[in-house]
Design an enzyme around this catalytic site. Structure first.
Site, PDB file in Angstrom:
ATOM      1  N   LYS A 177      11.068  12.686  67.656  1.00  0.00           N
ATOM      2  CA  LYS A 177       9.979  13.503  68.212  1.00  0.00           C
ATOM      3  C   LYS A 177       9.535  12.937  69.552  1.00  0.00           C
ATOM      4  O   LYS A 177       9.286  11.743  69.671  1.00  0.00           O
ATOM      5  CB  LYS A 177       8.792  13.510  67.244  1.00  0.00           C
ATOM      6  CG  LYS A 177       9.146  14.070  65.876  1.00  0.00           C
ATOM      7  CD  LYS A 177       7.943  14.082  64.957  1.00  0.00           C
ATOM      8  CE  LYS A 177       7.448  12.680  64.644  1.00  0.00           C
ATOM      9  NZ  LYS A 177       6.391  12.686  63.608  1.00  0.00           N
ATOM     10  N   GLY A 212      -2.688  14.680  63.758  1.00  0.00           N
ATOM     11  CA  GLY A 212      -2.009  15.241  62.595  1.00  0.00           C
ATOM     12  C   GLY A 212      -0.816  16.133  62.897  1.00  0.00           C
ATOM     13  O   GLY A 212      -0.302  16.815  62.005  1.00  0.00           O
ATOM     14  N   THR A 213      -0.318  16.110  64.140  1.00  0.00           N
ATOM     15  CA  THR A 213       0.875  16.924  64.433  1.00  0.00           C
ATOM     16  C   THR A 213       2.058  16.481  63.578  1.00  0.00           C
ATOM     17  O   THR A 213       2.819  17.311  63.076  1.00  0.00           O
ATOM     18  CB  THR A 213       1.287  16.830  65.923  1.00  0.00           C
ATOM     19  OG1 THR A 213       1.272  15.459  66.308  1.00  0.00           O
ATOM     20  CG2 THR A 213       0.367  17.621  66.819  1.00  0.00           C
TER      21      THR A 213
HETATM   22  N1  LIG Z   1       1.154  17.940  73.581  1.00  0.00           N
HETATM   23  C1  LIG Z   1       2.152  18.449  72.866  1.00  0.00           C
HETATM   24  N2  LIG Z   1       2.750  19.595  73.239  1.00  0.00           N
HETATM   25  C2  LIG Z   1       3.740  20.136  72.519  1.00  0.00           C
HETATM   26  N3  LIG Z   1       4.241  19.587  71.419  1.00  0.00           N
HETATM   27  C3  LIG Z   1       3.704  18.434  70.990  1.00  0.00           C
HETATM   28  C4  LIG Z   1       2.651  17.789  71.687  1.00  0.00           C
HETATM   29  N4  LIG Z   1       2.344  16.651  71.016  1.00  0.00           N
HETATM   30  C5  LIG Z   1       3.163  16.593  69.959  1.00  0.00           C
HETATM   31  N5  LIG Z   1       3.999  17.653  69.939  1.00  0.00           N
HETATM   32  C6  LIG Z   1       5.009  17.957  68.939  1.00  0.00           C
HETATM   33  O1  LIG Z   1       4.407  17.738  67.684  1.00  0.00           O
HETATM   34  C7  LIG Z   1       5.344  17.191  66.777  1.00  0.00           C
HETATM   35  C8  LIG Z   1       4.849  15.820  66.288  1.00  0.00           C
HETATM   36  O2  LIG Z   1       5.200  14.868  67.283  1.00  0.00           O
HETATM   37  P1  LIG Z   1       4.492  13.496  67.539  1.00  0.00           P
HETATM   38  O3  LIG Z   1       5.465  12.658  68.306  1.00  0.00           O
HETATM   39  O4  LIG Z   1       3.152  13.737  68.152  1.00  0.00           O
HETATM   40  O5  LIG Z   1       4.319  12.967  66.061  1.00  0.00           O
HETATM   41  P2  LIG Z   1       3.312  11.912  65.477  1.00  0.00           P
HETATM   42  O6  LIG Z   1       2.935  10.907  66.506  1.00  0.00           O
HETATM   43  O7  LIG Z   1       3.948  11.433  64.234  1.00  0.00           O
HETATM   44  O8  LIG Z   1       2.037  12.788  65.143  1.00  0.00           O
HETATM   45  P3  LIG Z   1       0.595  12.291  64.598  1.00  0.00           P
HETATM   46  O9  LIG Z   1       0.593  10.797  64.501  1.00  0.00           O
HETATM   47  O10 LIG Z   1      -0.375  12.834  65.599  1.00  0.00           O
HETATM   48  O11 LIG Z   1       0.427  12.955  63.283  1.00  0.00           O
HETATM   49  C9  LIG Z   1       6.649  17.138  67.530  1.00  0.00           C
HETATM   50  O12 LIG Z   1       7.383  18.327  67.283  1.00  0.00           O
HETATM   51  C10 LIG Z   1       6.223  17.057  68.967  1.00  0.00           C
HETATM   52  O13 LIG Z   1       7.229  17.519  69.835  1.00  0.00           O
HETATM   53  C1  LIG Z   2      -4.337   9.929  56.000  1.00  0.00           C
HETATM   54  C2  LIG Z   2      -3.564   9.993  57.242  1.00  0.00           C
HETATM   55  N1  LIG Z   2      -2.232  10.149  57.183  1.00  0.00           N
HETATM   56  C3  LIG Z   2      -1.498  10.212  58.314  1.00  0.00           C
HETATM   57  C4  LIG Z   2      -2.087  10.128  59.551  1.00  0.00           C
HETATM   58  C5  LIG Z   2      -1.230  10.187  60.822  1.00  0.00           C
HETATM   59  O1  LIG Z   2      -1.682  11.065  61.740  1.00  0.00           O
HETATM   60  C6  LIG Z   2      -3.487   9.952  59.579  1.00  0.00           C
HETATM   61  N2  LIG Z   2      -4.142   9.851  60.755  1.00  0.00           N
HETATM   62  N3  LIG Z   2      -4.186   9.903  58.428  1.00  0.00           N
END
Ligand SMILES: Nc1ncnc2c1ncn2[C@@H]1O[C@H](COP(=O)(O)OP(=O)(O)OP(=O)(O)O)[C@@H](O)[C@H]1O
Ligand SMILES: Cc1ncc(CO)c(N)n1
Length: 496
Positions: A177, A212-213
């Site tokens: 990602k 939470g993405t």
């Molecule tokens: N600003 C943004 N615009 C478009 N897509 C995004 C953006 N931020 C994240 N994404 C998308 O969201 C999804 C989750 O990616 P990300 O790398 O943010 O995961 P993450 O760090 O595990 O998420 P989180 O910790 O916020 O739950 C991916 O498909 C990524 O491409």
């Molecule tokens: C409980 C919980 N799970 C996962 C994440 C990752 O975004 C968070 N912030 N909180």
């Protein structure tokens, strides 16, 4: 699996509702599943960060899982925050004890969007044991770096190399990602031990509402895989859904400024869409007619048109039929404009009807009557061939049924197959090519953008349509494609 998939989230609680099991349940529901959750940990958390974590004893985690599995069919599992090595081992042992292991998506949560740690550092090693039991792992770039014991990738090429190493080490799929990259793009890639099996590249959405993405994407992926049984398509649908939830996020207005707000999980549902389905994606219809598209490329008429060797009399015979076709097609575009649900879409089909007459039909006339005055009179006396009549009858039937969604699906191949052919023939040398003008018209960027828009309106209609209606749209699309093939083939079959 038929019916509604039962999807279990094994994850932590985020009381702010943007991440953790709260995000999982919302995502599972929005993607068409029945959501369940076994809690690994409680967090005290808001859009500003995590202030405390409380983990129940792992024996209690196991009891949640066993109690559930003894009753409920589980069609997919999404695993999120685990917190400790003991929780990881508990989930691994539970998975091993199941008589049949459902598909598992593992989001190896280590750090929250706010930067707070959600996994003990010593537990990172234990994660490898669980990764080996998963079907897909969805690390963000810092998590990926920790798992391969390398610095965090700053460019996408390095990330892809790291991902492939992880995929090969555990023989799993890894969804890389790009959310944590700098710059205007947000690429993702689904990578197996042999390399990428699906790649995605979209613009970064300018928002801080990305809390939470990762949770939402992995739950959507588990749910959509349970429905579609295809990882690349499930990924594609899940990403498209998450992106639109990010785009709509700021409207929720959750939390004080300076934090990371949640995505709008209900956005697509509240806009009248059904949960994502491969069957409702025009790109899937297009993929499914690949054999027909190859056949079309092999049609003698198309090959000779491309290389310029086509007998002018045959080209004229084709144009005569096509002029008859386009006259009727323009009226059907007007009908789509009348039936369209809003003025923006109505304007698009009306403009397409106008261009069909002023540009396409005018081009045909210029070939058929070179130098002749364009007084609007038909330059041909031909009667419709059986192929022309059959294609038009199919479109007329779609129009008469009065169903906007089915009509636009039937009208789409006339854009798409020509645009696709035109784009692929764009590299053909135009020097002295007798049909250069024809090739230019269909290779034109303006025609490509009109085609993209026609696809987008059709997609919008399909996403809101019931399964039955989607099936009728798809059938109308495929039938039109077969008529397009017969239309090209007709000229080669008879001596002009
Ligand atoms: N600003 C943004 N615009 C478009 N897509 C995004 C953006 N931020 C994240 N994404 C998308 O969201 C999804 C989750 O990616 P990300 O790398 O943010 O995961 P993450 O760090 O595990 O998420 P989180 O910790 O916020 O739950 C991916 O498909 C990524 O491409
Ligand atoms: C409980 C919980 N799970 C996962 C994440 C990752 O975004 C968070 N912030 N909180």
């Amino acid at each position: 699996m038929s019916g509604i998939p039962h999807v279990l989230a094994v994850a932590g609680s985020d009381p702010s509702g943007g991440a953790g099991v709260q995000a999982d349940i919302k995502s599972i529901m929005a993607c068409g599943g029945y959501g369940m959750a076994a809690l690994t940990a409680l967090t005290a958390q808001s859009t500003q960060g995590v202030s405390a974590v409380h983990a129940p004893p792992t024996g209690f985690l196991r009891q949640q899982l066993d109690t559930l599995a003894s009753d409920v069919r589980i069609d997919a599992v999404k695993i999120g925050m685990l917190g400790t090595a003991a929780a990881i081992d508990t989930v691994s042992a539970w998975l091993d004890a199941l008589p049949e292991r459902p598909p598992v998506v593992l989001d190896p949560v280590m750090v929250a969007t706010s930067g707070d740690r959600l996994l003990d550092p010593e537990a990172e090693r234990a994660l490898h044991g669980l990764i080996a039991r998963a079907d897909v792992v969805t690390p963000n770039l810092p998590e990926l770096a920790a798992l391969v014991d390398e610095p965090v990738a700053r460019d996408w090429g390095v990330a892809l190399r790291q991902v492939r190493g992880l995929a090969a080490r555990h023989d799993v799929l890894v969804l890389a990602k790009g959310g944590h990259l700098d710059g205007p793009r947000c690429p993702d890639a689904l990578v197996g031990p042999d390399g990428p099996i699906a790649t995605f590249d979209d613009e970064r959405i300018p928002t801080t509402s990305t809390h939470g993405t990762g949770c939402s994407l992995s739950s959507a992926l588990a749910t959509l895989y349970a429905r579609e049984r295809d990882w690349p398509w499930a990924t594609r649908l899940a990403r498209a859904w998450v992106r639109r939830a990010i785009e709509a996020a700021d409207a929720l207005d959750v939390g004080r400024p300076g934090g990371h707000g949640p995505l709008h999980h209900a956005h697509a549902l509240w806009s009248g869409e059904r949960p994502p389905r491969r069957s409702a994606e025009p790109d899937a219809w297009w993929e499914d007619i690949a054999a027909l598209r190859r056949e079309l490329d092999e049609v003698w008429f198309v090959r000779q048109l491309a290389d310029g060797s086509l007998d002018p009399a045959r080209f004229a015979a084709y144009l005569e039929q096509d002029a008859l076709y386009l006259g009727a097609y323009a009226r059907l575009l007007e009908r789509a404009s009348e039936l369209a649900p809003d003025s923006a879409e109505s304007a698009f089909w009306a403009e397409a009807a106008r261009r069909c007459v002023t540009e396409e039909l005018a081009l045909h006339r210029s070939y058929l009557a070179p130098g002749g005055a364009d007084d609007g009179s038909s330059p041909h006396a031909a009667a419709p061939s059986a192929e022309t009549a059959a294609y038009l009858a199919h479109l007329e039937r779609a129009a008469q049924a009065g169903d906007h969604a089915v009509l636009v699906a039937a009208l789409l191949p006339c854009f798409w197959l020509y645009q696709d052919l035109g784009a692929r023939l764009a590299s053909v040398s135009r020097e002295g090519h007798p049909y250069a003008e024809w090739l230019d018209a269909y290779g034109d960027p303006g025609f490509a953008s009109a085609t993209a828009e026609a696809i987008a309106w059709t997609r919008r209609a399909a996403r809101a349509a019931s399964d039955d209606r989607v099936a009728r749209m798809r059938a109308a699309f495929e039938t039109s494609c077969r008529h397009e093939l017969a239309f090209f083939a007709q000229t080669g079959a008879t001596t002009p």
